[in-house]
Design an enzyme around this catalytic site. Sequence first.
Site, short mmCIF file in Angstrom:
data_model
loop_
_atom_site.label_atom_id
_atom_site.label_comp_id
_atom_site.label_asym_id
_atom_site.label_seq_id
_atom_site.Cartn_x
_atom_site.Cartn_y
_atom_site.Cartn_z
N CYS A 1 0.81 -1.14 -0.09
CA CYS A 1 0.01 -0.09 0.11
C CYS A 1 0.66 1.37 -0.07
O CYS A 1 0.65 2.31 -0.43
CB CYS A 1 -0.97 0.07 1.31
SG CYS A 1 -1.90 -1.27 1.20
N HIS B 1 -8.88 3.24 -2.53
CA HIS B 1 -7.45 3.10 -2.24
C HIS B 1 -6.86 1.96 -3.41
O HIS B 1 -6.76 0.66 -3.02
CB HIS B 1 -7.38 2.28 -0.74
CG HIS B 1 -6.11 1.86 -0.49
ND1 HIS B 1 -4.96 2.55 -0.71
CD2 HIS B 1 -5.99 1.05 0.39
CE1 HIS B 1 -3.97 1.91 -0.15
NE2 HIS B 1 -4.35 0.97 0.68
N CYS C 1 -0.89 2.61 6.89
CA CYS C 1 -0.28 1.26 7.27
C CYS C 1 -0.12 0.37 6.03
O CYS C 1 -0.57 0.79 5.02
CB CYS C 1 -1.79 0.35 8.06
SG CYS C 1 -3.13 0.32 7.09
N GLY D 1 0.50 -3.56 4.46
CA GLY D 1 0.44 -5.04 4.44
C GLY D 1 1.57 -5.60 4.95
O GLY D 1 2.79 -5.18 4.73
#
Length: 416
Positions: free
Chosen positions: A109, A362, A393, A395
């Site tokens: 991300c 996202h 955050c 993964g």
Amino acid sequence: MSVNASTEHENVRSLLDDRDVVFIDGVRTPFGKAGEKGIYHGTRADDLAVKAVRGLLERNPQVPAEKIDEVSLAATTQTGDQGLTIGRTVSLLAGIPKSVPGYAIDRMCAGAMTAVTTTAGGIAFGAYDIVVAGGVEHMGNHPMGAGADPNPRFMSQRIVDPQALNMGNTAENLHDRFPAITKERADRYAVASQQKLARAYENNQIQPDLIPVAAKRPGEGWAVNTVDEPPRPGTTMESLADLRTPFRAHGRVTAGNAAGLNDGATAAMLASGQAVRELGLAPKMRMVSFAFAGVEPDIMGYGPVPATEKALAKAGLGIDDIGLFEINEAFAVQVLSFLDFYGIDQDDPRVNRYGGAIAVGHPLASTGVRLMNQLARQFSEDHSVRYGLTTMCIGLGMGGTVIWENPNHADFGTKA
């Protein structure tokens, strides 16, 4: 440009050190919903990235393309139309001179955020003066995790909890860890995100940084996409109450209080203080510090907390010095855990003024630059804020944070 604006930009340029890293501009495509019904079904991921990069260069004609030192683009699933060293291929497809190199990068991300921080390090070191950094994710063409082959030792040696490989499960784990973060709080946060994005659209705060994309869906004609597809401005607490909890029976994470599956691309231009003066550029933000940190993978949403602690320490700042927060909303619970750690109310006006990923979407590796775009625009609107941060955050149990300084603030460039 007015005489006053020109004078202000000159004053800012004079305050920059040669190796300061500044954010010049950022753009993105409108974000689409992944899948056959989405606006980019039938569109290639690399073509989305090309649109973003070309749009960025067209908005900044004072920067000759041959002056770009590097093109760094991120994608989480680097295969097919997101493979083949996408930073280089997109650079060539966008018409950037062949003498300009490019590369691909992946931090799930935080791909675009890492593209920015990695090239920023090159600027600070003196290897670069002008770079293009961003990301793309076409989750319709490349569903999250497709083709992945996790090493069996992750499980057999208990290196990570099996739930850590499913992001929705990690969000439910955060609810377990922090029982004060109820589903009602998460839903209320999600409704607010939708409402804030709708207001930002009404106030024309989103549209200026969107690059229109013409796309042709299979069996249909061409359409020019100028706005984001995911927002649901009519969302209410009542409409969220009965949504299915797909990750756990009687759970708290739903499609309504989490980001969706999306397609989109972003691109940003960063420059050194020296290049800013030589080309007469107008900085939108100065990078103060950045940090990445790891956490237990099964609570990956908590990653922004230690990353922010590290970034604040590197900058010599405290959380009270931060006047604006752009926090990626992978899940409402992830944002709320961050805010609770710092004692910040979830309705604090410093937080995600334009809404976030729960509303706008996202597309994994592209999102980091969207956060920066929004913070830069808020800096231009609110000169009372000196410092802001972008955080997300990541993964497999990580977080990333970048702290930025507002060049419009009266104390810009002075020591904190």
